[in-house]
Design a protein around this motif. Structure first.
Motif, PDB file in Angstrom:
ATOM      1  N   PRO A  63      -3.634 -63.310 -95.890  1.00 17.51           N
ATOM      2  CA  PRO A  63      -3.127 -63.438 -97.257  1.00 17.51           C
ATOM      3  C   PRO A  63      -1.867 -62.608 -97.494  1.00 17.51           C
ATOM      4  CG  PRO A  63      -5.044 -62.002 -97.220  1.00 17.51           C
ATOM      5  CD  PRO A  63      -4.926 -62.587 -95.850  1.00 17.51           C
ATOM      6  N   PHE A  64      -1.706 -61.533 -96.724  1.00 13.54           N
ATOM      7  CA  PHE A  64      -0.541 -60.665 -96.864  1.00 13.54           C
ATOM      8  C   PHE A  64       0.145 -60.567 -95.512  1.00 13.54           C
ATOM      9  CE2 PHE A  64      -4.022 -59.075 -99.533  1.00 13.54           C
ATOM     10  CZ  PHE A  64      -3.473 -59.282-100.791  1.00 13.54           C
ATOM     11  N   TYR A  65       1.459 -60.797 -95.515  1.00 14.72           N
ATOM     12  CA  TYR A  65       2.171 -60.688 -94.244  1.00 14.72           C
ATOM     13  C   TYR A  65       3.641 -60.380 -94.490  1.00 14.72           C
ATOM     14  CZ  TYR A  65       4.423 -61.594 -89.856  1.00 14.72           C
ATOM     15  OH  TYR A  65       5.180 -61.436 -88.733  1.00 14.72           O
ATOM     16  N   ASP A  66       4.172 -59.447 -93.714  1.00 15.20           N
ATOM     17  CA  ASP A  66       5.606 -59.190 -93.689  1.00 15.20           C
ATOM     18  C   ASP A  66       5.908 -58.375 -92.448  1.00 15.20           C
ATOM     19  OD1 ASP A  66       7.955 -59.317 -96.041  1.00 15.20           O
ATOM     20  OD2 ASP A  66       8.320 -57.811 -94.497  1.00 15.20           O
ATOM     21  N   GLU A  67       7.078 -58.598 -91.849  1.00 18.66           N
ATOM     22  CA  GLU A  67       7.481 -57.825 -90.676  1.00 18.66           C
ATOM     23  C   GLU A  67       7.585 -56.337 -91.011  1.00 18.66           C
ATOM     24  OE1 GLU A  67       7.826 -58.725 -87.633  1.00 18.66           O
ATOM     25  OE2 GLU A  67       7.736 -60.912 -87.775  1.00 18.66           O
ATOM     26  N   SER A  68       7.940 -56.049 -92.248  1.00 19.80           N
ATOM     27  CA  SER A  68       8.059 -54.666 -92.712  1.00 19.80           C
ATOM     28  C   SER A  68       6.751 -54.217 -93.330  1.00 19.80           C
ATOM     29  CB  SER A  68       9.184 -54.564 -93.744  1.00 19.80           C
ATOM     30  OG  SER A  68       9.040 -53.405 -94.540  1.00 19.80           O
ATOM     31  N   ASP A  69       6.213 -53.103 -92.855  1.00 21.94           N
ATOM     32  CA  ASP A  69       4.982 -52.572 -93.441  1.00 21.94           C
ATOM     33  C   ASP A  69       5.178 -52.204 -94.905  1.00 21.94           C
ATOM     34  OD1 ASP A  69       3.390 -52.892 -91.265  1.00 21.94           O
ATOM     35  OD2 ASP A  69       3.409 -50.804 -90.617  1.00 21.94           O
TER      36      ASP A  69
ATOM     37  N   LYS B 270       1.113 -64.082 -81.694  1.00 24.06           N
ATOM     38  CA  LYS B 270       2.115 -63.121 -82.190  1.00 24.06           C
ATOM     39  C   LYS B 270       1.582 -61.697 -82.179  1.00 24.06           C
ATOM     40  CE  LYS B 270       4.578 -66.243 -85.319  1.00 24.06           C
ATOM     41  NZ  LYS B 270       4.902 -66.536 -86.735  1.00 24.06           N
ATOM     42  N   ARG B 271       0.309 -61.585 -82.492  1.00 23.50           N
ATOM     43  CA  ARG B 271      -0.323 -60.257 -82.562  1.00 23.50           C
ATOM     44  C   ARG B 271       0.353 -59.338 -83.576  1.00 23.50           C
ATOM     45  NH1 ARG B 271      -5.225 -59.987 -79.571  1.00 23.50           N
ATOM     46  NH2 ARG B 271      -5.064 -61.708 -78.116  1.00 23.50           N
ATOM     47  N   ASN B 272       1.107 -59.899 -84.499  1.00 23.24           N
ATOM     48  CA  ASN B 272       1.823 -59.055 -85.454  1.00 23.24           C
ATOM     49  C   ASN B 272       0.892 -58.434 -86.478  1.00 23.24           C
ATOM     50  OD1 ASN B 272       4.423 -59.287 -84.446  1.00 23.24           O
ATOM     51  ND2 ASN B 272       4.781 -61.224 -85.488  1.00 23.24           N
ATOM     52  N   TRP B 273      -0.071 -59.213 -86.966  1.00 23.27           N
ATOM     53  CA  TRP B 273      -0.998 -58.654 -87.951  1.00 23.27           C
ATOM     54  C   TRP B 273      -2.308 -58.254 -87.299  1.00 23.27           C
ATOM     55  CZ3 TRP B 273      -5.334 -61.751 -88.395  1.00 23.27           C
ATOM     56  CH2 TRP B 273      -5.189 -63.089 -87.985  1.00 23.27           C
ATOM     57  N   LYS B 274      -2.369 -58.419 -85.964  1.00 22.70           N
ATOM     58  CA  LYS B 274      -3.569 -58.032 -85.229  1.00 22.70           C
ATOM     59  C   LYS B 274      -3.261 -56.888 -84.257  1.00 22.70           C
ATOM     60  CE  LYS B 274      -7.269 -60.369 -82.661  1.00 22.70           C
ATOM     61  NZ  LYS B 274      -7.326 -59.775 -81.336  1.00 22.70           N
ATOM     62  N   LYS B 275      -2.019 -56.389 -84.308  1.00 18.22           N
ATOM     63  CA  LYS B 275      -1.578 -55.396 -83.341  1.00 18.22           C
ATOM     64  C   LYS B 275      -2.315 -54.067 -83.534  1.00 18.22           C
ATOM     65  CE  LYS B 275       2.262 -54.098 -86.328  1.00 18.22           C
ATOM     66  NZ  LYS B 275       3.710 -54.073 -86.498  1.00 18.22           N
ATOM     67  N   ALA B 276      -2.296 -53.258 -82.475  1.00 20.68           N
ATOM     68  CA  ALA B 276      -2.910 -51.927 -82.569  1.00 20.68           C
ATOM     69  C   ALA B 276      -2.197 -51.120 -83.639  1.00 20.68           C
ATOM     70  CB  ALA B 276      -2.819 -51.231 -81.212  1.00 20.68           C
ATOM     71  N   TYR B 277      -2.943 -50.302 -84.292  1.00 19.32           N
ATOM     72  CA  TYR B 277      -2.403 -49.528 -85.413  1.00 19.32           C
ATOM     73  C   TYR B 277      -1.431 -48.444 -84.924  1.00 19.32           C
ATOM     74  CZ  TYR B 277      -2.297 -46.539 -89.440  1.00 19.32           C
ATOM     75  OH  TYR B 277      -1.889 -45.798 -90.501  1.00 19.32           O
TER      76      TYR B 277
ATOM     77  N   ALA C 211       4.695 -45.313 -87.267  1.00 20.15           N
ATOM     78  CA  ALA C 211       5.481 -46.353 -87.935  1.00 20.15           C
ATOM     79  C   ALA C 211       4.991 -46.571 -89.354  1.00 20.15           C
ATOM     80  CB  ALA C 211       5.411 -47.653 -87.137  1.00 20.15           C
ATOM     81  N   ALA C 212       3.673 -46.554 -89.529  1.00 21.49           N
ATOM     82  CA  ALA C 212       3.109 -46.779 -90.865  1.00 21.49           C
ATOM     83  C   ALA C 212       3.499 -45.658 -91.816  1.00 21.49           C
ATOM     84  CB  ALA C 212       1.593 -46.896 -90.782  1.00 21.49           C
ATOM     85  N   ILE C 213       3.515 -44.427 -91.310  1.00 16.68           N
ATOM     86  CA  ILE C 213       3.908 -43.295 -92.145  1.00 16.68           C
ATOM     87  C   ILE C 213       5.345 -43.469 -92.615  1.00 16.68           C
ATOM     88  CG2 ILE C 213       4.444 -40.816 -92.089  1.00 16.68           C
ATOM     89  CD1 ILE C 213       1.990 -40.507 -90.226  1.00 16.68           C
ATOM     90  N   ARG C 214       6.234 -43.864 -91.685  1.00 15.73           N
ATOM     91  CA  ARG C 214       7.637 -44.074 -92.062  1.00 15.73           C
ATOM     92  C   ARG C 214       7.772 -45.155 -93.134  1.00 15.73           C
ATOM     93  NH1 ARG C 214       8.421 -43.476 -86.447  1.00 15.73           N
ATOM     94  NH2 ARG C 214       8.556 -45.744 -86.163  1.00 15.73           N
ATOM     95  N   GLN C 215       7.015 -46.254 -92.946  1.00 17.59           N
ATOM     96  CA  GLN C 215       7.091 -47.353 -93.910  1.00 17.59           C
ATOM     97  C   GLN C 215       6.527 -46.930 -95.260  1.00 17.59           C
ATOM     98  OE1 GLN C 215       8.726 -49.955 -93.528  1.00 17.59           O
ATOM     99  NE2 GLN C 215       8.970 -50.287 -91.323  1.00 17.59           N
ATOM    100  N   LEU C 216       5.450 -46.168 -95.231  1.00 15.01           N
ATOM    101  CA  LEU C 216       4.866 -45.689 -96.484  1.00 15.01           C
ATOM    102  C   LEU C 216       5.812 -44.745 -97.208  1.00 15.01           C
ATOM    103  CD1 LEU C 216       1.176 -45.131 -95.409  1.00 15.01           C
ATOM    104  CD2 LEU C 216       1.901 -46.409 -97.413  1.00 15.01           C
ATOM    105  N   GLN C 217       6.511 -43.913 -96.434  1.00  9.97           N
ATOM    106  CA  GLN C 217       7.490 -43.016 -97.046  1.00  9.97           C
ATOM    107  C   GLN C 217       8.607 -43.809 -97.716  1.00  9.97           C
ATOM    108  OE1 GLN C 217       8.459 -40.677 -93.600  1.00  9.97           O
ATOM    109  NE2 GLN C 217       7.067 -39.014 -94.167  1.00  9.97           N
TER     110      GLN C 217
ATOM    111  N   GLY D 101      -2.659 -54.725 -93.503  1.00  9.98           N
ATOM    112  CA  GLY D 101      -3.085 -56.101 -93.703  1.00  9.98           C
ATOM    113  C   GLY D 101      -4.489 -56.199 -94.247  1.00  9.98           C
ATOM    114  N   TYR D 102      -5.332 -55.207 -93.957  1.00 14.69           N
ATOM    115  CA  TYR D 102      -6.731 -55.242 -94.382  1.00 14.69           C
ATOM    116  C   TYR D 102      -7.086 -54.114 -95.349  1.00 14.69           C
ATOM    117  CZ  TYR D 102      -6.971 -58.428 -90.445  1.00 14.69           C
ATOM    118  OH  TYR D 102      -6.730 -59.464 -89.597  1.00 14.69           O
TER     119      TYR D 102
END
Length: 350
Positions: A219-225, A302-309, A313-319, A185-186
């Motif tokens: 400015p950017f948001y989606d449930e899927s990374d 919601k803490r969706n875009w403020k959640k702990a990193y 999960a991010a690696i899987r989404q990036l892959q 998000g940032y």
């Protein structure tokens, strides 16, 4: 031998312990590998500090990261940067004696305010820019600027803002930066694209924060990374009506220069500080608290875009994102009968 030296460069005496100099009080916070205590100096009555206590067992394998954080903090003496005063390396724990900051997180305070204007947002961003410009002048890139790392110094209405958490920061003299790190998000497009990057990544993050300060949502948001990262790489954001109708064109112009996909064209901190929305009188003064606070409350709940990193999960989404991108490119190149070189898979580091 102690891993860390004091800020004056001297190594503490073998028998000197932190509890000989500080009385530990309440626990201020708890992390995965550390606790932060409120502590009073025994030599300065009433002088309070925040002492970060880091478990050496949990630190194993991450010593270099902590040494880097300490090195960075010792270089940075600025009015809007949380200060490191001392370090103690003891048998089971490493202790960092930090400046005590009591005013709370940026967005929580804005929600609690009675009124809030574009001019208030401009003043906040100016303080952040001045501190980050100082970092950049000293060859430091923060790499994880986000609202959770922006704290008010105290509870006063006119309290200054402080930048904290230099766990992912890096000095330019430590080599080329290409590791994917930060908070979804940032993070800047060039980081997601696995390109070498520099100071400009911090400016992008400040742009995202400024955007949220003026409307209450990211400015950017989606449930899927993966989808989120695709938005960021393309720079797909809007100044949506009706929420942005009450915001000045100057503010929108300012943000557009910070959230510019090309890091070469993106404003530097100094250029941003010279923009009329920061240095002039173009920021509107009417109250936007109602609109901003409503959206901030929803986002904070919601803490969706403020959640702990979550690195895994991010690696899987990036892959997934990389594989999808590669698949499209492979199909295109196959139609042109051209070979495709193998592509590296990016990975985030928490």
């Amino acid at each position: 031998m102690p891993l860390f030296k004091r800020r004056d460069g001297a190594t503490p005496a073998p028998n000197a312990t932190i509890r000989e100099k500080y009385d530990f009080r309440d626990v201020l916070g708890t992390g995965a590998f550390s606790k932060v205590f409120l502590a009073e100096s025994k030599s300065e009555a009433g002088q309070m500090y925040a002492v970060k206590c880091i478990d050496k067992k949990a630190l194993k394998g991450k010593e270099e990261s902590l040494e880097n954080e300490i090195k960075v903090l010792r270089k940075l003496r600025h009015n809007n940067i949380v200060q490191l005063f001392d370090t103690y390396d003891e048998k089971q724990f490493v202790y960092l004696v930090m400046e005590l900051v009591t005013g709370g997180e940026l967005f929580d305070r804005i929600v609690a305010k009675g009124s809030y204007t574009e001019q208030d947002a401009s003043n906040l961003i100016r303080q952040v820019l001045e501190a980050v410009a100082f970092m950049h002048d000293n060859g430091v890139v923060h790499r994880d600027l986000k609202p959770e790392n922006l704290l008010y110094y105290n509870q006063d209405d006119d309290s200054k803002i402080m930048i904290s958490d230099f766990g992912l920061s890096k000095t330019e003299d430590s080599g080329v930066m290409a590791t994917a790190c930060g908070t979804p998000g940032y993070v800047a497009p060039e980081v997601l694209q696995q390109k070498p990057y520099g100071k400009a990544v911090d400016v992008w993050s400040i742009g995202v924060i400024a955007y949220i300060l003026l409307c209450g949502y990211p400015p950017f948001y989606d449930e899927s990374d993966a989808n989120l990262f695709a938005q960021i790489i393309k720079g797909e954001y809007e100044f949506d009506a009706p929420y942005w109708d009450q915001i000045s064109d100057s503010a929108k112009d300012f943000i557009s220069h910070l959230m510019c996909c090309d890091p070469e064209m993106r404003f530097t901190c100094q250029a941003a500080l010279a923009h009329p929305w920061i240095s002039g009188n173009t920021a509107y003064t009417h109250d936007i608290h109602g609109t901003v606070a409503v959206h901030l409350k929803k986002s904070l709940a919601k803490r969706n875009w403020k959640k702990a990193y979550n690195a895994a999960a991010a690696i899987r989404q990036l892959q997934m994102l990389r594989l999808s991108s590669n698949s499209n490119r492979l199909q295109k190149q196959a139609s042109q009968q051209q070979p495709t070189p193998p592509q590296p898979t990016p990975a985030f580091h928490a």
